[in-house]
Enzyme design. Structure first.
Site, short mmCIF file in Angstrom:
data_model
loop_
_atom_site.label_atom_id
_atom_site.label_comp_id
_atom_site.label_asym_id
_atom_site.label_seq_id
_atom_site.Cartn_x
_atom_site.Cartn_y
_atom_site.Cartn_z
N LYS A 42 0.83 -1.22 0.00
CA LYS A 42 0.00 0.00 0.00
C LYS A 42 0.85 1.26 0.00
CE LYS A 42 -2.37 -0.24 3.81
NZ LYS A 42 -1.89 -1.44 4.44
N ARG A 121 -8.78 1.71 10.26
CA ARG A 121 -8.33 0.35 10.45
C ARG A 121 -9.34 -0.48 11.21
NH1 ARG A 121 -2.59 1.05 9.97
NH2 ARG A 121 -1.33 -0.74 10.33
N ARG A 160 11.44 -5.36 3.54
CA ARG A 160 11.07 -3.95 3.39
C ARG A 160 12.06 -3.04 4.13
NH1 ARG A 160 4.99 -2.11 4.48
NH2 ARG A 160 5.42 -2.42 6.68
N ARG A 193 11.87 -1.30 9.85
CA ARG A 193 10.98 -0.84 10.92
C ARG A 193 10.91 -1.85 12.04
NH1 ARG A 193 5.60 0.77 7.74
NH2 ARG A 193 4.84 -0.58 9.38
N ARG A 204 0.52 -8.23 14.03
CA ARG A 204 -0.15 -7.30 13.10
C ARG A 204 -1.11 -8.04 12.17
NH1 ARG A 204 4.65 -4.50 10.30
NH2 ARG A 204 3.13 -3.19 9.27
P1 AMP Z 1 1.38 1.11 9.45
O1 AMP Z 1 2.59 1.84 9.03
O2 AMP Z 1 0.12 1.63 8.85
O3 AMP Z 1 1.51 -0.39 9.29
O4 AMP Z 1 1.22 1.38 11.03
C1 AMP Z 1 2.22 0.99 11.95
C2 AMP Z 1 1.61 0.83 13.32
O5 AMP Z 1 1.02 2.07 13.76
C3 AMP Z 1 0.47 -0.19 13.40
O6 AMP Z 1 0.95 -1.52 13.57
C4 AMP Z 1 -0.29 0.32 14.63
O7 AMP Z 1 0.40 -0.01 15.83
C5 AMP Z 1 -0.19 1.84 14.48
N1 AMP Z 1 -1.30 2.38 13.68
C6 AMP Z 1 -1.21 3.07 12.52
N2 AMP Z 1 -2.42 3.45 12.08
C7 AMP Z 1 -3.31 2.97 12.98
C8 AMP Z 1 -4.73 3.01 13.06
N3 AMP Z 1 -5.47 3.63 12.12
N4 AMP Z 1 -5.32 2.41 14.11
C9 AMP Z 1 -4.61 1.80 15.07
N5 AMP Z 1 -3.26 1.70 15.04
C10 AMP Z 1 -2.60 2.29 14.01
#
Ligand code: AMP
Length: 256
Positions: A42, A121, A160, A193, A204
């Site tokens: 994404k 989410r 990644r 990361r 996740r």
């Molecule tokens: P991402 O980069 O979108 O995979 O987000 C990394 C981490 O940030 C996730 O594993 C969550 O811990 C937190 N996170 C990001 N966006 C959200 C969201 N909309 N709701 C809850 N947690 C989030």
């Protein structure tokens, strides 16, 4: 290609201003939600789409990662709390995420449009976003769901790498930088990361299945869901996405 802004309002919040004054992109203002499991690509699609559609790539994960780089005293207790969830790979509670998005609502009404990545989410977040957009009198163009088999996703996440500066996403084999470990765009250091470690990946994936999958139904009911097969090559997926988006526009009566 359209000039990208630095997304300062989104990443920093508060009184920060973006370096490029937002302009309505030629043709159409795109307001998209990007869905799909972590690792489906994404972020990469969001970067490509942002360059071609002119809409800002707004990732909630990037906001949390930007907060992680702040000095201890500069983070609110709520953000410190949020970062604990993130480190373990768990979802941050809805109230914290919604407060954070609520503080950045000008990005949702921005005439440049947006590509929301990682938000909503949960169904509660999607309902809250729907209320926010209604209040701001802007409509979503579509919710794009990028689909890929889980095994392939897990293999992808291990390779990644993310730029510690501009947050651009690379992959050691699928999308390698020109110089190993160095960002093509800003010269920043590429890092893995914390939440791409194997134990965090498993958590996740569970969170995704439980909380995020129901969003497909949410957007399907509203006639906004568009499913896209995310293939191996990011460019192929991007071309497919652009074709689908052009079809969406051709079939929509409201072109802005
Ligand atoms: P991402 O980069 O979108 O995979 O987000 C990394 C981490 O940030 C996730 O594993 C969550 O811990 C937190 N996170 C990001 N966006 C959200 C969201 N909309 N709701 C809850 N947690 C989030």
């Amino acid at each position: 290609m359209i000039t990208k802004n630095d997304r300062a309002v989104w990443l920093k919040g508060g009184n920060a201003l973006c370096s490029v004054t937002p302009q309505p992109p030629p043709g159409k203002t795109w307001r998209l939600v990007l869905l799909g499991a972590p690792g489906v690509g994404k972020g990469t699609q969001a970067q490509l789409l942002s360059e071609h559609l002119g809409a800002c790539h707004l990732s909630t994960g990037d906001v949390f990662r930007a907060a992680k780089c702040l000095a201890d005293g500069e983070r609110s207790p709520a953000l410190d709390h949020a970062l604990g969830f993130m480190r373990r790979g768990e979802l941050v509670p809805d109230e914290i995420v919604l407060d954070m998005v609520g503080e950045r609502v000008c990005c949702l009404r921005c005439c440049g449009g947006f590509l929301l990545d990682g938000f909503p989410r949960t169904v509660a977040q999607a309902e809250a976003l729907e209320r926010l957009l209604q209040r701001e009198k802007v409509a979503l163009t579509a919710a794009l769901d990028f689909e890929l088999p889980i095994d392939e996703i897990v293999a992808r996440l291990g390779g990644r790498r993310t730029c510690s500066g501009c947050k651009a996403v690379f992959h050691v084999t699928g999308l390698p930088p020109r110089v190993e470990g160095v960002c093509d765009h800003c010269g920043g250091k590429l890092i893995q990361r914390e939440d791409d470690r194997p134990e965090a990946i498993r958590v996740r994936m569970e969170a995704y299945k439980k909380s995020t999958r129901p969003l497909m139904e949410f957007y399907q009911k509203r006639g906004l869901l568009v499913t896209i097969a995310a293939g191996k090559a990011p460019d192929e997926t991007f071309q497919r996405t652009m074709k689908i988006l052009n079809d969406v526009v051709a079939h929509s009566t409201n072109s802005r």
